[in-house]
Design an enzyme around this catalytic site. Structure first.
Site, PDB file in Angstrom:
ATOM      1  N   HIS A 195       3.462   1.724  -1.979  1.00 19.01           N
ATOM      2  CA  HIS A 195       3.606   2.004  -3.423  1.00 19.01           C
ATOM      3  C   HIS A 195       2.292   2.553  -3.989  1.00 19.01           C
ATOM      4  O   HIS A 195       2.290   3.475  -4.800  1.00 19.01           O
ATOM      5  CB  HIS A 195       3.937   0.726  -4.196  1.00 19.01           C
ATOM      6  CG  HIS A 195       5.272   0.133  -3.899  1.00 19.01           C
ATOM      7  ND1 HIS A 195       5.427  -1.056  -3.230  1.00 19.01           N
ATOM      8  CD2 HIS A 195       6.521   0.567  -4.201  1.00 19.01           C
ATOM      9  CE1 HIS A 195       6.717  -1.336  -3.141  1.00 19.01           C
ATOM     10  NE2 HIS A 195       7.401  -0.375  -3.705  1.00 19.01           N
ATOM     11  N   ASN A 245       0.806  -1.231   0.000  1.00 19.25           N
ATOM     12  CA  ASN A 245       0.000   0.000   0.000  1.00 19.25           C
ATOM     13  C   ASN A 245       0.838   1.280   0.000  1.00 19.25           C
ATOM     14  O   ASN A 245       0.339   2.339  -0.362  1.00 19.25           O
ATOM     15  CB  ASN A 245      -0.978  -0.001   1.176  1.00 19.25           C
ATOM     16  CG  ASN A 245      -2.110  -0.960   0.897  1.00 19.25           C
ATOM     17  OD1 ASN A 245      -2.385  -1.285  -0.271  1.00 19.25           O
ATOM     18  ND2 ASN A 245      -2.763  -1.456   1.942  1.00 19.25           N
ATOM     19  N   GLY A 302       9.125   7.333  -2.327  1.00 16.50           N
ATOM     20  CA  GLY A 302       8.690   7.256  -0.931  1.00 16.50           C
ATOM     21  C   GLY A 302       9.724   7.871   0.002  1.00 16.50           C
ATOM     22  O   GLY A 302      10.930   7.733  -0.208  1.00 16.50           O
TER      23      GLY A 302
END
Ligand code: PAF
Length: 282
Positions: A35, A33, A147
């Site tokens: 990504h 989740n 991220g």
């Protein structure tokens, strides 16, 4: 969504769509989740998104790590199918497509080469720079999303963009956590159940360390982090550093902190045989 494993196919899908601006989300697959949150951000920002899935061999300094890296393409495509639209593209090249010849380029990133992950994983960021610059060349994105869990990687990529003069806008997206606080990572699926359970200690410890810094200085806080992380069996602290978010210079005492800069506590832990990283703003 379209799926292609060739550069030619990718370029054709992009030009046939006639859409811009374009967002790129580079991944190594084994999607979770975290990504998906990057992909959702990309889809929200741009009419066309490319998600690349490529386990890049040049960024692995440990052959076993490369061999054991999880590969779950079918499930990845299923997850992406729920968030991507008809013009978006998933690019899944084989190694020969990305590296028809050995990539001998050497990048230098100043202090970013001398701290934390760069010290413990020699050559890792050179490999990241090789693949990310190659993806930028092939996809020519307007924005690229990464991220914030890979905090040093994000700083390296910002520096790469600065050095190459590429106009791509780099966006850092917040860490997504499991219910117990563990930062989502493709490597989490490699953790043995008992180790996975104990891995909640990582986030718990760095958030307590951030609070502890209100009244304590850095050496005591580092010692506290080491003690806490190494309480569960088979956990080893690789490093815990307090760094600024630009040059990532580790500070040794709170007196070195500059009010106008942001600081993060960055940690790497060996949990069983698996290396996990995380960070928290101080
Ligand atoms: O963060 C990752 O998954 C990888 O390092 C990246 C940016 C996709 C390059 O291979």
């Amino acid at each position: 969504m379209k799926v292609t494993d060739t550069i030619k196919g990718l370029r054709k899908h992009i030009s046939d769509s006639g859409l811009s601006p374009l967002a790129l989300v580079p991944t190594m697959g084994a999607l979770h989740n975290g990504h998906i949150s990057l992909v959702e951000k990309a889809v929200g920002e741009c009419p066309i998104t490319v998600v690349s899935i490529f386990v890049n061999p040049t960024q692995f300094n440990d052959k076993n790590d490369l061999k054991n890296y999880p590969r779950t393409l079918e499930k990845d495509l299923e997850m992406l199918g729920k968030v991507l639209g008809e013009h978006d593209v998933v690019f899944t090249p084989p190694v020969e497509e990305m590296y028809p010849e050995e990539d001998r380029r050497v990048f230098t990133f100043g202090n970013l080469d001398n701290v934390m992950e760069a010290v413990h994983r020699p050559g890792h960021f050179n490999g990241v720079a090789q693949i990310v610059s190659r993806l930028f060349e092939i996809v020519a994105p307007d924005i690229a999303i990464f991220g914030l869990k890979d905090f040093q990687q994000l700083a390296v990529i910002r520096e790469l963009v600065k050095q190459t003069g590429n106009k791509v806008r780099i966006i850092g997206s917040p860490i997504i956590r499991e219910k117990d606080g563990l930062a989502m990572s493709s490597r989490n699926m490699l953790l043995e159940p008992a180790i996975r359970k104990d891995a909640a200690i990582i986030y718990k410890t760095i958030t307590s360390a951030a609070a502890m810094l209100q009244n304590s200085d850095i050496p005591e806080t580092k010692q506290y982090v080491k003690n806490e992380i190494e309480k569960p069996e088979n956990f080893e602290l690789i490093y815990f550093e307090i760094v600024d978010d630009e040059q990532l210079i580790p500070i040794k005492s709170k007196r070195e902190m500059n009010k106008n800069m942001k600081y993060f506590g960055c940690i790497a832990v060996k949990a069983g045989n698996i290396r996990l990283i995380d960070n928290v703003e101080i």
